[in-house]
Design a protein around this motif. Sequence first.
Motif, short mmCIF file in Angstrom:
data_model
loop_
_atom_site.label_atom_id
_atom_site.label_comp_id
_atom_site.label_asym_id
_atom_site.label_seq_id
_atom_site.Cartn_x
_atom_site.Cartn_y
_atom_site.Cartn_z
N LEU A 91 7.13 -0.94 -23.54
CA LEU A 91 7.75 -1.54 -22.36
C LEU A 91 8.03 -3.03 -22.56
O LEU A 91 8.95 -3.59 -21.97
CB LEU A 91 6.80 -1.38 -21.17
N TYR A 92 7.23 -3.63 -23.42
CA TYR A 92 7.23 -5.08 -23.58
C TYR A 92 8.64 -5.66 -23.75
O TYR A 92 9.01 -6.65 -23.16
CB TYR A 92 6.34 -5.43 -24.79
N ASN A 93 9.42 -5.03 -24.61
CA ASN A 93 10.75 -5.59 -24.91
C ASN A 93 11.85 -4.56 -24.63
O ASN A 93 12.85 -4.50 -25.33
CB ASN A 93 10.78 -5.99 -26.39
N ARG A 94 11.62 -3.77 -23.57
CA ARG A 94 12.53 -2.65 -23.31
C ARG A 94 13.97 -3.13 -23.10
O ARG A 94 14.92 -2.43 -23.39
CB ARG A 94 12.04 -1.88 -22.08
N ARG A 95 14.13 -4.36 -22.61
CA ARG A 95 15.49 -4.85 -22.34
C ARG A 95 16.32 -4.94 -23.62
O ARG A 95 17.53 -4.76 -23.59
CB ARG A 95 15.47 -6.18 -21.60
N HIS A 96 15.65 -5.22 -24.77
CA HIS A 96 16.41 -5.24 -26.03
C HIS A 96 16.89 -3.84 -26.38
O HIS A 96 17.96 -3.67 -26.96
CB HIS A 96 15.55 -5.81 -27.16
N ALA A 97 16.08 -2.83 -26.03
CA ALA A 97 16.52 -1.45 -26.25
C ALA A 97 17.74 -1.18 -25.37
O ALA A 97 18.70 -0.51 -25.79
CB ALA A 97 15.39 -0.49 -25.92
#
Length: 346
Positions: free
Chosen positions: A81-87
């Motif tokens: 979840l930590y960097n989900r926005r990059h996904a």
Amino acid sequence: MGVEYVSVQWNRQKKLYDAVLVGGVAVYLVIFSVLTKMLFPHATDEIMLIRAFGTGAFLLLHVILCIGPLCRLNPKFLPLLYNRRHAGVTCFLLGLIHAVLVVITYHAGSDTNPILSIFVSGKFTGTAGTMPFQSFGFIGLVILFLMAATSHDFWLANLSAPVWKSLHMLVYVAYALLVLHVTYGVLQGEGSPVYVGAVAVGLVTVLWLHLTAARKERELDTELVTSNKDQEFVDACAVADIPENRARIVCLSGERVAIFKYDGKISAVSNVCQHQNGPLGEGKIVYGCITCPWHGYQYQPDTGASPPPFVEKVPTFNVQVKNGRVFIHPKPNPAGTKAEPASASS
Ligand code: HEM
Ligand code: FES
């Protein structure tokens, strides 16, 4: 924001996350292309690439949608979840490449404007075979673009958390449109019916995970204390029920409250992180601050305010401890208001 009150920029965890993301996407594209060449030797390179990028984007969208409920069911998934926005941004870029290849291959040859051609190239006569599936893909892509473009915290701060959250909930509209896009696209084209089966499996997985996570949350809430806002202090839990430097979450007047035990003290704050509504009560106290388990925003347990220079604030609750039990006043104090911590040993 990190545990020592510095903005998190490109830390090791983010770099690792992105390396796995980009590596995973590259491996997928190569395997998909090789298999397409082997199984469908007559498929042109353009078709192969259109399918590789389209399915890659769609698959990644499933992963993104599953991360939220998986984290609710098991904290082991939190690193995803930590960097989900990059996904999310990667998903948009893959979808964009797919769409650009489609436009170049199918829509650039006529006199009609290529974008307009997406909407007018087939005539809808009310049958499944004439469903305007490319229009669904276009609208889905526009939503993915809006989310990718506003994914940075700059937009979260400027749009305000509720507006940002509502905008990003559109991901479910995009998903529904893309399920229709792929299903009708395959039914109308010469794509393998295996796609339709895979879409059904994906849809059932996303729905099942969301329903299971929602059921778990509901069970958590009904287990908790309920009261009305004007009532006096409410018996919430035993001090012994709260692990050191962690919290117990209870529900008061329909709101989740995180009761923390730290340094022999008890404090209570709203469970909802100001960043992206992460569950503060599932975080822990790090360097004297409540640290959100999702992206590490921090709040002082007695004031609910982030340490300077940060400005985020959550509501606090007045607390008492009597005979080893924690009592909470159900009426929240305005965000950032100091509430005297109670001694854990009273
Ligand atoms: C302007 C936007 C879009 C257009 C015009 C478009 C167009 C198309 C077309 C023409 C096909 C059939 C290709 C073929 O097999 O010959 C297709 C299939 C597909 N599209 Fe899209 N698409 C768009 C956006 C998207 C997006 C955003 C996604 C995913 C996030 C996506 C995922 C897929 C998938 C998974 C397939 C099935 C695989 C395939 O046969 O290529 N599409 N799309
Ligand atoms: S830090 Fe992102 S939701 Fe709390």
